[in-house]
Design an enzyme around this catalytic site. Structure first.
Site: not given
Length: 329
Positions: A54-55, A57, A110, A215
């Site tokens: 996921g973006s 990070h 993931d 997250h």
């Protein structure tokens, strides 16, 4: 919520376009499906490395595409796994005939989607699962999370692949670096996901969250705010219990910010952490300080320790040319 944003739905694609334009000498963006790859392809016969997640990070993972690290990354929406078709398309685009190594953080989405992509990819491939977060017990139902140690795995395995290591050797090295690495983080604030528009959890003025992931989720406990020295001692103690480093051991110390913590504070944490381990006879042979594995705008930080030997030091020092890490080139 105050952010530089037009609409949440277009944030990722607009940001990816900006990233690719800013680093057009290193990377190239594919839009349908989204993935970022090295502008100059790897040489034929090289094992290629693909990561993603996921973006939110950044610079993980897009900032680590380039010579000496990753060949391609697959960015999902904020805190959301990329899809198997992204991973498959990236693998097909960068494969050089020696196999693909997927480097995956241990989060359920993931893991599942990379497994599907690996099954669909009709060429040799292997996976390194990163699970360096010692805030969770080894017996946790979904295992430990992959956090800031992911960067260290990607750098060292990337150097080995660049030097010609085969797929089995790259896989074994990735697993070894992961086993030699432990991380734990603490947050002073939550983060704000643009689509949500408010912090994912609340903390009082005199509270902090110990053992957070990346997250925006809560950690293992909410505790009273403490001094920097007390915080570092708690984090370092958890790492010591996991790795049990002995006097004389060479280590890499990585102090990572979560996006909302200034460098003046991160370097203070580094000084305190280095003092902790040097008093115990460890040799801080290599270091990295900065915001590398972030959680949007979260104020907080993590400590990562990797136990080194001469081979791992050489791999860490090997040339790298990416948007976020660059030396020796």
């Amino acid at each position: 919520m105050k952010k530089f944003i037009n609409v949440p739905d277009s944030l990722l694609e607009d940001s990816l376009k900006g990233f690719a334009k800013a680093h057009a000498d290193i990377v190239e963006l594919n839009l349908q499906p989204h993935f970022i790859k090295r502008l100059q392809p790897a040489k034929p016969g090289k094992v290629v490395l693909i990561s993603g997640g996921g973006s939110g990070h950044e610079p993980l993972h897009s900032g680590f595409v380039g010579l000496g690290m990753l060949d391609a990354v697959c960015p999902g929406q904020i805190f959301t796994s990329p899809t198997p078709d992204q991973m498959l398309a990236a693998a097909q685009a960068v494969d050089q005939g020696a196999g693909v190594l997927f480097i995956v953080k241990n989060y359920a989405g993931d893991v599942m989607n990379f497994e599907i992509a690996a099954e669909m990819f009709e060429a040799p491939n292997a996976t390194v699962l990163v699970n360096d977060d010692v805030s969770l017990p080894k017996t946790h139902s979904i295992g430990r999370r992959g956090v800031a140690g992911t960067l260290i795995v990607e750098k060292m395995v990337g150097a080995a692949a660049e030097a010609g290591a085969d797929l089995a050797a790259c896989k074994a090295l990735g697993d070894r670096v992961n086993e030699a690495t432990a991380s734990i983080g603490v947050a002073l604030t939550s983060c704000t996901v643009p689509a949500l528009g408010k912090p994912t959890f609340e903390l009082g003025e005199n509270e902090m969250e110990m053992g957070v992931g990346i997250h925006g989720e809560r950690g293992r406990e909410t505790v009273p705010l403490q001094s920097a020295s007390e915080i570092v001692e708690q984090l370092a103690h958890a790492i010591d219990e996991e790795l049990n480093p002995q006097p004389g051991q060479s280590v890499l110390l990585h102090v990572n910010g979560f996006g909302g913590t200034p460098l003046i504070e991160l370097h203070l944490l580094y000084q305190l952490a280095a003092q902790h381990w040097e008093k115990r006879g460890l040799k801080i042979a290599r270091s990295l300080v900065g915001n590398f594995t972030t959680s949007l705008d979260m104020a907080g930080a993590s400590l990562t320790l990797t136990m080194l030997d001469e081979e791992l030091i050489r791999l860490w020092d090997a040339p790298v040319n990416t948007a976020a890490l660059r030396w020796g080139c």
